[in-house]
Design a protein around this motif. Structure first.
Motif, PDB file in Angstrom:
ATOM      1  N   MET A 147       0.915  -1.347   0.165  1.00 21.67           N
ATOM      2  CA  MET A 147      -0.033   0.103  -0.095  1.00 21.67           C
ATOM      3  C   MET A 147       1.042   1.190   0.010  1.00 21.67           C
ATOM      4  SD  MET A 147      -2.777   1.244   2.745  1.00 21.67           S
ATOM      5  CE  MET A 147      -3.534  -0.267   3.012  1.00 21.67           C
ATOM      6  N   ASN A 148       0.379   2.267  -0.838  1.00 19.71           N
ATOM      7  CA  ASN A 148       1.028   3.389  -0.753  1.00 19.71           C
ATOM      8  C   ASN A 148       0.906   4.346   0.293  1.00 19.71           C
ATOM      9  OD1 ASN A 148      -1.078   4.801  -1.497  1.00 19.71           O
ATOM     10  ND2 ASN A 148      -0.764   4.841  -3.840  1.00 19.71           N
ATOM     11  N   THR A 149       1.590   5.390   0.272  1.00 17.58           N
ATOM     12  CA  THR A 149       1.521   6.749   1.196  1.00 17.58           C
ATOM     13  C   THR A 149       0.271   7.060   1.209  1.00 17.58           C
ATOM     14  OG1 THR A 149       3.769   7.005   1.178  1.00 17.58           O
ATOM     15  CG2 THR A 149       2.350   8.730   2.266  1.00 17.58           C
ATOM     16  N   ARG A 150      -0.355   7.279   0.122  1.00 15.63           N
ATOM     17  CA  ARG A 150      -1.683   7.888   0.011  1.00 15.63           C
ATOM     18  C   ARG A 150      -2.772   6.853   0.764  1.00 15.63           C
ATOM     19  NH1 ARG A 150      -2.296  12.548  -4.026  1.00 15.63           N
ATOM     20  NH2 ARG A 150      -4.608  11.995  -3.710  1.00 15.63           N
ATOM     21  N   GLY A 151      -2.924   5.712   0.239  1.00 17.53           N
ATOM     22  CA  GLY A 151      -3.853   4.684   0.785  1.00 17.53           C
ATOM     23  C   GLY A 151      -3.478   4.585   2.433  1.00 17.53           C
ATOM     24  N   LEU A 152      -2.281   4.475   3.030  1.00 17.52           N
ATOM     25  CA  LEU A 152      -2.095   4.719   4.274  1.00 17.52           C
ATOM     26  C   LEU A 152      -2.650   5.895   5.101  1.00 17.52           C
ATOM     27  CD1 LEU A 152      -0.934   3.035   6.864  1.00 17.52           C
ATOM     28  CD2 LEU A 152       1.130   4.296   6.432  1.00 17.52           C
ATOM     29  N   GLN A 153      -2.180   6.929   4.411  1.00 20.74           N
ATOM     30  CA  GLN A 153      -2.910   8.386   5.062  1.00 20.74           C
ATOM     31  C   GLN A 153      -4.438   8.279   4.779  1.00 20.74           C
ATOM     32  OE1 GLN A 153      -1.034  10.927   2.067  1.00 20.74           O
ATOM     33  NE2 GLN A 153       0.124  11.935   3.840  1.00 20.74           N
ATOM     34  N   THR A 154      -5.088   7.872   3.797  1.00 24.77           N
ATOM     35  CA  THR A 154      -6.567   7.506   3.929  1.00 24.77           C
ATOM     36  C   THR A 154      -7.030   6.988   4.901  1.00 24.77           C
ATOM     37  OG1 THR A 154      -6.411   7.744   1.404  1.00 24.77           O
ATOM     38  CG2 THR A 154      -8.498   6.705   2.223  1.00 24.77           C
ATOM     39  N   ILE A 155      -6.503   5.653   5.366  1.00 26.97           N
ATOM     40  CA  ILE A 155      -6.991   4.716   6.318  1.00 26.97           C
ATOM     41  C   ILE A 155      -6.791   5.695   7.868  1.00 26.97           C
ATOM     42  CG2 ILE A 155      -6.673   2.764   7.459  1.00 26.97           C
ATOM     43  CD1 ILE A 155      -6.038   1.450   4.887  1.00 26.97           C
ATOM     44  N   ILE A 156      -5.774   6.126   8.054  1.00 22.97           N
ATOM     45  CA  ILE A 156      -5.494   6.871   9.191  1.00 22.97           C
ATOM     46  C   ILE A 156      -6.583   8.030   9.384  1.00 22.97           C
ATOM     47  CG2 ILE A 156      -3.972   8.598  10.449  1.00 22.97           C
ATOM     48  CD1 ILE A 156      -1.427   6.782   9.439  1.00 22.97           C
ATOM     49  N   PHE A 157      -6.701   8.604   8.421  1.00 26.30           N
ATOM     50  CA  PHE A 157      -7.690   9.892   8.423  1.00 26.30           C
ATOM     51  C   PHE A 157      -9.157   9.246   8.570  1.00 26.30           C
ATOM     52  CE2 PHE A 157      -5.508  13.526   5.759  1.00 26.30           C
ATOM     53  CZ  PHE A 157      -4.612  13.615   7.003  1.00 26.30           C
ATOM     54  N   LEU A 158      -9.447   7.964   8.044  1.00 20.31           N
ATOM     55  CA  LEU A 158     -10.796   7.569   8.140  1.00 20.31           C
ATOM     56  C   LEU A 158     -11.002   7.084   9.747  1.00 20.31           C
ATOM     57  CD1 LEU A 158     -11.320   5.338   4.563  1.00 20.31           C
ATOM     58  CD2 LEU A 158     -12.448   7.533   5.666  1.00 20.31           C
ATOM     59  N   VAL A 159      -9.985   6.601  10.350  1.00 26.75           N
ATOM     60  CA  VAL A 159      -9.861   5.998  11.597  1.00 26.75           C
ATOM     61  C   VAL A 159     -10.431   7.066  12.416  1.00 26.75           C
ATOM     62  CG1 VAL A 159      -8.631   5.316  13.595  1.00 26.75           C
ATOM     63  CG2 VAL A 159      -8.497   4.084  11.374  1.00 26.75           C
ATOM     64  N   ILE A 160      -9.545   8.476  12.114  1.00 25.16           N
ATOM     65  CA  ILE A 160      -9.687   9.627  12.890  1.00 25.16           C
ATOM     66  C   ILE A 160     -11.072  10.034  12.692  1.00 25.16           C
ATOM     67  CG2 ILE A 160      -9.135  12.109  13.386  1.00 25.16           C
ATOM     68  CD1 ILE A 160      -6.109  11.260  12.542  1.00 25.16           C
TER      69      ILE A 160
ATOM     70  N   GLU B  43      -8.527  10.870  -8.191  1.00 20.83           N
ATOM     71  CA  GLU B  43      -7.733  11.934  -7.318  1.00 20.83           C
ATOM     72  C   GLU B  43      -6.228  11.621  -7.129  1.00 20.83           C
ATOM     73  OE1 GLU B  43      -8.827  14.787  -6.772  1.00 20.83           O
ATOM     74  OE2 GLU B  43     -10.639  14.663  -7.180  1.00 20.83           O
ATOM     75  N   GLY B  44      -5.682  10.394  -7.622  1.00 13.94           N
ATOM     76  CA  GLY B  44      -4.440  10.080  -7.466  1.00 13.94           C
ATOM     77  C   GLY B  44      -4.238   8.790  -6.475  1.00 13.94           C
ATOM     78  N   GLY B  45      -5.218   8.468  -5.900  1.00 11.27           N
ATOM     79  CA  GLY B  45      -5.206   7.560  -4.758  1.00 11.27           C
ATOM     80  C   GLY B  45      -5.404   6.047  -5.105  1.00 11.27           C
ATOM     81  N   PRO B  46      -5.286   5.248  -4.157  1.00  5.49           N
ATOM     82  CA  PRO B  46      -5.229   3.839  -4.760  1.00  5.49           C
ATOM     83  C   PRO B  46      -6.495   2.852  -4.797  1.00  5.49           C
ATOM     84  CG  PRO B  46      -4.509   3.922  -2.463  1.00  5.49           C
ATOM     85  CD  PRO B  46      -4.866   5.379  -2.929  1.00  5.49           C
ATOM     86  N   PHE B  47      -7.516   3.853  -4.294  1.00  2.00           N
ATOM     87  CA  PHE B  47      -8.805   2.968  -4.116  1.00  2.00           C
ATOM     88  C   PHE B  47      -9.982   3.731  -5.039  1.00  2.00           C
ATOM     89  CE2 PHE B  47      -7.303   3.372   0.126  1.00  2.00           C
ATOM     90  CZ  PHE B  47      -6.654   2.153   0.193  1.00  2.00           C
TER      91      PHE B  47
END
Length: 125
Positions: A1-14, A69-73
């Motif tokens: 998983m790339n950085t954008r994917g990880l950031q997405t998941i972290i932001f979704l948790v918050i 938007e350049g993300g993985p999902f």
């Protein structure tokens, strides 16, 4: 998983943490001296205030994570991740703050089926 994917998941948790407090946290207000006499309108305003912070993370999460938007999902994957995170946060919230609520076997089976849905949606068939 790339950085954008990880950031997405972290932001979704918050985001989902704020959402859960906005939707269900007010059910605990009466246990605090400041919350005993709050009317429904005051509770709604407090919940809206919490939901504001939810959106500060939800919108960027979706923009970061969306393929266009350049993300993985893709859109379905984003929604599935969000629902799975929502249930995990909700289960934690319930067991920590609502000790009288008990998660039964059928709740756990249902949650596992949702996790299975994540697998099915992400699987390349």
């Amino acid at each position: 998983m790339n950085t954008r994917g990880l950031q997405t998941i972290i932001f979704l948790v918050i985001s989902n943490t704020f959402m859960t407090f906005a939707w269900y946290g007010h059910l605990k207000f009466k246990e605090f001296s400041w919350g005993k006499n709050l009317g429904l309108f005051a509770i709604i305003l407090i919940s809206w205030g919490l939901a504001f912070f939810e959106y500060l993370f939800q919108v960027p999460a979706n923009r970061l994570g969306f393929k266009n938007e350049g993300g993985p999902f893709n859109l379905v994957q984003l929604k599935t991740i969000q629902e799975a995170i929502t249930l995990i946060i909700f289960m934690l919230f319930t067991t920590i703050f609502f000790k009288t609520e008990k998660l039964a076997w059928n709740h756990l089976v249902g949650f596992c089926l949702i996790v299975l849905a994540v697998f099915v949606i992400f699987k390349k068939w």
